[in-house]
Design a protein around this motif. Sequence first.
Motif, mmCIF file in Angstrom:
data_model
loop_
_atom_site.group_PDB
_atom_site.id
_atom_site.type_symbol
_atom_site.label_atom_id
_atom_site.label_comp_id
_atom_site.label_asym_id
_atom_site.label_seq_id
_atom_site.Cartn_x
_atom_site.Cartn_y
_atom_site.Cartn_z
ATOM 1 N N GLU A 191 -4.341 3.078 1.546
ATOM 2 C CA GLU A 191 -4.452 3.830 0.299
ATOM 3 C C GLU A 191 -3.614 3.152 -0.776
ATOM 4 O O GLU A 191 -2.466 2.767 -0.545
ATOM 5 C CB GLU A 191 -3.978 5.273 0.485
ATOM 6 C CG GLU A 191 -4.106 6.106 -0.775
ATOM 7 C CD GLU A 191 -3.761 7.569 -0.572
ATOM 8 O OE1 GLU A 191 -3.306 8.204 -1.537
ATOM 9 O OE2 GLU A 191 -3.936 8.064 0.567
ATOM 10 N N TYR A 204 0.825 -1.209 0.000
ATOM 11 C CA TYR A 204 0.000 0.000 0.000
ATOM 12 C C TYR A 204 0.860 1.261 0.000
ATOM 13 O O TYR A 204 1.967 1.291 0.539
ATOM 14 C CB TYR A 204 -0.939 -0.004 1.203
ATOM 15 C CG TYR A 204 -1.946 -1.122 1.118
ATOM 16 C CD1 TYR A 204 -3.105 -0.984 0.346
ATOM 17 C CD2 TYR A 204 -1.729 -2.340 1.765
ATOM 18 C CE1 TYR A 204 -4.016 -2.026 0.241
ATOM 19 C CE2 TYR A 204 -2.638 -3.373 1.669
ATOM 20 C CZ TYR A 204 -3.779 -3.217 0.896
ATOM 21 O OH TYR A 204 -4.681 -4.250 0.778
ATOM 22 N N VAL A 224 -8.916 4.788 -1.355
ATOM 23 C CA VAL A 224 -8.766 4.359 0.036
ATOM 24 C C VAL A 224 -9.771 3.268 0.395
ATOM 25 O O VAL A 224 -10.833 3.144 -0.220
ATOM 26 C CB VAL A 224 -8.919 5.542 1.020
ATOM 27 C CG1 VAL A 224 -7.841 6.582 0.782
ATOM 28 C CG2 VAL A 224 -10.310 6.158 0.924
ATOM 29 N N THR A 249 -10.183 -0.771 -1.478
ATOM 30 C CA THR A 249 -9.694 0.559 -1.867
ATOM 31 C C THR A 249 -10.387 1.010 -3.151
ATOM 32 O O THR A 249 -9.804 1.018 -4.238
ATOM 33 C CB THR A 249 -8.167 0.522 -2.054
ATOM 34 O OG1 THR A 249 -7.831 -0.565 -2.936
ATOM 35 C CG2 THR A 249 -7.457 0.322 -0.731
#
Length: 501
Positions: free
Chosen positions: A182, A166, A187, A200
């Motif tokens: 994120e 991430y 997100v 996300t």
Amino acid sequence: MAGNRAKGKRYDDEPKLNYKKVFLTVIVLILIVYAFIYLLKPETAKEEITNKRYFSMYQNGKWGVIDEAGNIVISANYDEMILVPDASKDIFIYTYDIDEETGTYKTKAMNSKKEPLFTNYDLVEVIDNYDSKQNIWYESEVLKVNKNGKYGLIDLEGNEVLSCKYDKITSFKGVEENLIIELEGKVGLVNLKGQVIIDTNYKAISELKEGYKSEYIIENEEGLKGIISTSGNIIIEPKYKEIKYIDSSSYFAVYDEAWKIINTKDEAFLVAIYDEIKNIKGENVIVKKDGKYGLTSISGEVKIENQFEDLSYAFSIYYIAKKDNQYGIINLNGETIIPFEYLNMYYVEDGSFIVADKTELETVAFDSNLSQKFIGIISEINKEKGYIRVYDNENYKYYNFKFEEKTAQDFLTKNNLFLSKKDGKYGYLDREGNQVVDYIYEDATEQNEYGFAAVKLNGKWGSIDKIGKRVLEPSVDLDNSLYIDFLGSWHLSSSGLYYTK
């Protein structure tokens, strides 16, 4: 590898109060003191107290670590604060090679022997969190790690619970146990076990209600908002400019061109009538129009005209109202039950009682029958142990949430010394009421979780141990500190974040 340096520092859980300073500042606080088990995490104490506890320490411009007895664990030789992610774990994180121009830094993890930990990662960091009451903590079950420019999570044993893939991992402010992840500008949410609970897919995720962990506000690329559950179920499609929680799981206030209430079937109520929709309880809705609050039914029947500067639901048929800058209690018929003569007023839900400031130095408590129970200065409301501590006629009194007067011994069950006052001076008694420490002190605190109490003599503070022996002669000026606490000869800093000398 270097990372971007976090901006600023925040404060941690409240230890013992300097009550005289509270009286002078005239802000009566609801203090939720969770046994002082974790300094850096105010609520969760998931292990029995058997091992050492560790705390950040500052001395002569350098940082180190001490234990709960005030013994030095790591000498103060470090330029940056050594962070303790979990007070019960022999794990410390420190920062070095800071470049202020680029905002980059490096981190390392170590134990009390200064042995490096988790060396297969480029960065190891704590995850800080805080709520609106300025309770600050670190997520004590996991650490954020970076490898090859990507972030993941490990537990405090070093096991990877979320792979490093991430772009960012941050705490969800005010919400424990769930973190924001994120990836490529979108997100989602992950829990501390590394389970992705919301993919996300969204521009932003925000809280529906502070501390609420089951449902969240989602925002799509167009900036429109909806509500999603942690099971992935879309409760409200993202099509509104604003969504507001109004203390209901069935109704929400939403704004597109005007405020209205919708239910989970997207049926609308009170469309474009009010400037604000604050709360719903049953069929009754607190609304605001032309700067004033009133009460209406969800079908639009006016119950109480918009005439108050503020209005909030308390319990049963009672509401806390503000009029002419004073607070009182009204019922559903708009009748005044408690006169408008208080500076402030709030409902303590865990105890089912109301606290009201009569003057700047005088507080009144009302039970669920709205009967006045005592007048004094409330120095602590401890929800975990179920007591109220009141300063009255130069003495401290303890009450349970039924307003039955008790003793400190009834609630502070692990203490062996108890604060007592006689002829204007403080001393200490044992559990049987025998005098252990002479009545010589101008001010003092109850014993903390680790057996130390703070005492004040000739304007200076020092500490005594669990048998009443002085550990530090009164020599420290703490008049600018709101919170007074000692671990051995180390006192809590005025920030409440670390111990110092």
